[in-house]
Design a protein around this motif. Structure first.
Motif, PDB file in Angstrom:
ATOM      1  N   THR A  69     -61.525  15.904 107.476  1.00  0.00           N
ATOM      2  CA  THR A  69     -62.000  14.662 106.943  1.00  0.00           C
ATOM      3  C   THR A  69     -62.813  14.013 108.199  1.00  0.00           C
ATOM      4  N   PHE A  70     -63.663  13.462 107.940  1.00  0.00           N
ATOM      5  CA  PHE A  70     -64.525  12.584 109.035  1.00  0.00           C
ATOM      6  C   PHE A  70     -65.111  11.418 108.366  1.00  0.00           C
ATOM      7  N   GLY A  71     -65.507  10.403 109.090  1.00  0.00           N
ATOM      8  CA  GLY A  71     -66.127   9.411 108.419  1.00  0.00           C
ATOM      9  C   GLY A  71     -65.919   7.892 109.291  1.00  0.00           C
ATOM     10  N   ILE A  72     -66.159   6.563 108.679  1.00  0.00           N
ATOM     11  CA  ILE A  72     -65.728   5.554 109.258  1.00  0.00           C
ATOM     12  C   ILE A  72     -64.725   4.849 108.184  1.00  0.00           C
ATOM     13  N   ALA A  73     -63.691   4.400 108.879  1.00  0.00           N
ATOM     14  CA  ALA A  73     -62.749   3.906 108.152  1.00  0.00           C
ATOM     15  C   ALA A  73     -62.638   2.058 108.508  1.00  0.00           C
ATOM     16  N   TYR A  74     -62.582   1.613 107.233  1.00  0.00           N
ATOM     17  CA  TYR A  74     -62.401   0.093 107.251  1.00  0.00           C
ATOM     18  C   TYR A  74     -61.116  -0.444 106.843  1.00  0.00           C
ATOM     19  N   VAL A  75     -60.404  -0.992 107.413  1.00  0.00           N
ATOM     20  CA  VAL A  75     -59.027  -1.677 106.966  1.00  0.00           C
ATOM     21  C   VAL A  75     -59.354  -2.979 106.107  1.00  0.00           C
ATOM     22  N   VAL A  76     -59.340  -3.124 104.887  1.00  0.00           N
ATOM     23  CA  VAL A  76     -59.656  -4.062 103.995  1.00  0.00           C
ATOM     24  C   VAL A  76     -58.556  -5.092 103.958  1.00  0.00           C
ATOM     25  N   PRO A  77     -58.783  -6.514 104.128  1.00  0.00           N
ATOM     26  CA  PRO A  77     -57.642  -7.429 103.992  1.00  0.00           C
ATOM     27  C   PRO A  77     -57.074  -7.183 102.690  1.00  0.00           C
ATOM     28  N   GLY A  78     -55.612  -7.700 102.869  1.00  0.00           N
ATOM     29  CA  GLY A  78     -54.803  -7.486 101.487  1.00  0.00           C
ATOM     30  C   GLY A  78     -55.363  -8.310 100.380  1.00  0.00           C
ATOM     31  N   ASP A  79     -55.917  -9.280 100.432  1.00  0.00           N
ATOM     32  CA  ASP A  79     -56.162 -10.192  99.209  1.00  0.00           C
ATOM     33  C   ASP A  79     -57.579  -9.426  98.663  1.00  0.00           C
ATOM     34  N   LYS A  80     -58.208  -8.529  99.375  1.00  0.00           N
ATOM     35  CA  LYS A  80     -59.426  -7.844  98.726  1.00  0.00           C
ATOM     36  C   LYS A  80     -59.031  -6.345  98.395  1.00  0.00           C
ATOM     37  N   ALA A  81     -58.076  -5.850  98.734  1.00  0.00           N
ATOM     38  CA  ALA A  81     -57.797  -4.366  98.595  1.00  0.00           C
ATOM     39  C   ALA A  81     -57.737  -3.985  96.998  1.00  0.00           C
ATOM     40  N   GLU A  82     -56.935  -4.878  96.409  1.00  0.00           N
ATOM     41  CA  GLU A  82     -56.388  -4.636  94.809  1.00  0.00           C
ATOM     42  C   GLU A  82     -58.171  -4.700  94.318  1.00  0.00           C
ATOM     43  N   GLU A  83     -58.856  -5.829  94.452  1.00  0.00           N
ATOM     44  CA  GLU A  83     -60.097  -5.869  93.940  1.00  0.00           C
ATOM     45  C   GLU A  83     -61.003  -4.592  94.120  1.00  0.00           C
ATOM     46  N   VAL A  84     -60.992  -4.216  95.282  1.00  0.00           N
ATOM     47  CA  VAL A  84     -61.988  -2.984  95.672  1.00  0.00           C
ATOM     48  C   VAL A  84     -61.481  -1.866  94.833  1.00  0.00           C
ATOM     49  N   SER A  85     -60.173  -1.767  94.743  1.00  0.00           N
ATOM     50  CA  SER A  85     -59.453  -0.589  94.177  1.00  0.00           C
ATOM     51  C   SER A  85     -59.880  -0.430  92.612  1.00  0.00           C
ATOM     52  N   GLU A  86     -60.012  -1.636  91.880  1.00  0.00           N
ATOM     53  CA  GLU A  86     -60.168  -1.736  90.788  1.00  0.00           C
ATOM     54  C   GLU A  86     -61.806  -1.477  90.326  1.00  0.00           C
ATOM     55  N   LEU A  87     -62.425  -1.857  91.377  1.00  0.00           N
ATOM     56  CA  LEU A  87     -64.140  -1.653  91.170  1.00  0.00           C
ATOM     57  C   LEU A  87     -64.279  -0.044  91.419  1.00  0.00           C
ATOM     58  N   PHE A  88     -63.739   0.398  92.274  1.00  0.00           N
ATOM     59  CA  PHE A  88     -63.843   1.993  92.636  1.00  0.00           C
ATOM     60  C   PHE A  88     -63.449   2.812  91.212  1.00  0.00           C
ATOM     61  N   GLU A  89     -62.627   2.279  90.297  1.00  0.00           N
ATOM     62  CA  GLU A  89     -62.248   2.904  89.248  1.00  0.00           C
ATOM     63  C   GLU A  89     -63.372   2.793  88.236  1.00  0.00           C
ATOM     64  N   GLN A  90     -64.099   1.689  88.342  1.00  0.00           N
ATOM     65  CA  GLN A  90     -65.307   1.685  87.318  1.00  0.00           C
ATOM     66  C   GLN A  90     -66.762   2.234  87.724  1.00  0.00           C
ATOM     67  N   SER A  91     -66.873   2.294  89.125  1.00  0.00           N
ATOM     68  CA  SER A  91     -67.935   3.028  89.777  1.00  0.00           C
ATOM     69  C   SER A  91     -67.794   3.784  91.168  1.00  0.00           C
ATOM     70  N   SER A  92     -68.558   4.631  91.372  1.00  0.00           N
ATOM     71  CA  SER A  92     -68.700   5.504  92.558  1.00  0.00           C
ATOM     72  C   SER A  92     -69.569   5.018  93.745  1.00  0.00           C
ATOM     73  N   PHE A  93     -70.250   3.816  93.346  1.00  0.00           N
ATOM     74  CA  PHE A  93     -71.102   3.363  94.255  1.00  0.00           C
ATOM     75  C   PHE A  93     -72.075   3.993  94.809  1.00  0.00           C
ATOM     76  N   PRO A  94     -72.836   4.522  93.930  1.00  0.00           N
ATOM     77  CA  PRO A  94     -74.035   5.747  94.377  1.00  0.00           C
ATOM     78  C   PRO A  94     -74.998   5.442  95.425  1.00  0.00           C
ATOM     79  N   GLU A  95     -75.333   4.029  95.427  1.00  0.00           N
ATOM     80  CA  GLU A  95     -76.418   3.689  96.433  1.00  0.00           C
ATOM     81  C   GLU A  95     -75.852   2.838  97.741  1.00  0.00           C
ATOM     82  N   TYR A  96     -76.553   2.853  98.768  1.00  0.00           N
ATOM     83  CA  TYR A  96     -75.999   2.109  99.810  1.00  0.00           C
ATOM     84  C   TYR A  96     -77.177   1.620 100.861  1.00  0.00           C
ATOM     85  N   GLU A  97     -76.951   0.700 101.445  1.00  0.00           N
ATOM     86  CA  GLU A  97     -77.903   0.334 102.771  1.00  0.00           C
ATOM     87  C   GLU A  97     -76.974   0.305 103.741  1.00  0.00           C
ATOM     88  N   VAL A  98     -77.531   0.278 105.033  1.00  0.00           N
ATOM     89  CA  VAL A  98     -76.927   0.328 106.212  1.00  0.00           C
ATOM     90  C   VAL A  98     -77.646  -0.684 107.450  1.00  0.00           C
TER      91      VAL A  98
END
Length: 202
Positions: A69-98
């Protein structure tokens, strides 16, 4: 008894100046994230804005018991973690910008994770040290892929995104090599070993 002369004062001033520059750079990064998210909201997208509590790069073997495993890990604040988890159940977020900037050996970055299928964008702001990024960066460039991990403080992953262009994260591998500890020593050791091999062959 330690005597504090002009040199010590100068060192203290340099440290304070560095801390000030880093605070300013982080503030600018958060401002950039806000401006980008506002643009998407104006176009009708839902947005989630995350100022990572901690950010770090890791490469194969850096995690105990994990050689791949490799990559960048971000610690998500507790008040956002559940929301993010639910969104990733709906989409793979195939596009991105940096969006990135460098300052005092740190990379300040906003990653926009985009899900056109649900018109949602997750913006993640983080900062990571170049001196610890070599393993991750070289692996990403060699394999032609990169990963972003969104996780809770306890390490529970709430979202993973694969990226197909690691150059967006690591546009200058030589700069990362310059910050990496012991790289020069290892290079010199390798040269010495090569010289010994040449002598043996002779």
């Amino acid at each position: 008894m330690v005597e504090f002369g002009d040199e010590e004062v100068s060192n203290a001033e340099r440290i304070a100046s560095s801390a000030d520059r880093r605070r300013e750079a982080w503030g600018a990064t958060l401002d950039d994230m806000t401006a980008l998210a506002d643009e998407y909201e104006e176009e009708g997208w839902e947005t989630v804005r995350i100022a990572a509590g901690s950010t770090g790069t890791f490469g194969p073997g850096d995690l105990e018991g994990d050689e791949e495993t490799f990559g960048i890990a971000y610690v998500v604040p507790g008040d956002k973690a559940e929301e993010v988890s639910e969104l990733f159940e709906q989409s793979s977020f195939p596009e991105y910008e940096v969006y990135r900037a460098e300052n005092d050996g740190l990379v300040y970055m906003v990653t926009a994770l985009l899900a056109p299928d649900i018109e949602t964008a997750v913006f993640v702001a983080g900062a990571w040290e170049q001196r610890t990024a070599l393993n991750c960066a070289t692996t990403a460039i060699e394999r032609g892929q990169m990963f972003s991990y969104l996780q809770k403080l306890d390490g529970t992953v709430v979202g993973v995104v694969e990226h197909d262009d690691p150059d967006k994260f690591f546009p200058n591998l030589d700069a990362i090599r310059r910050y990496a500890p012991n790289v020069d020593d290892e290079s010199e050791d390798g040269d010495a070993a090569a010289d010994e091999d040449d002598d043996t062959d002779a």
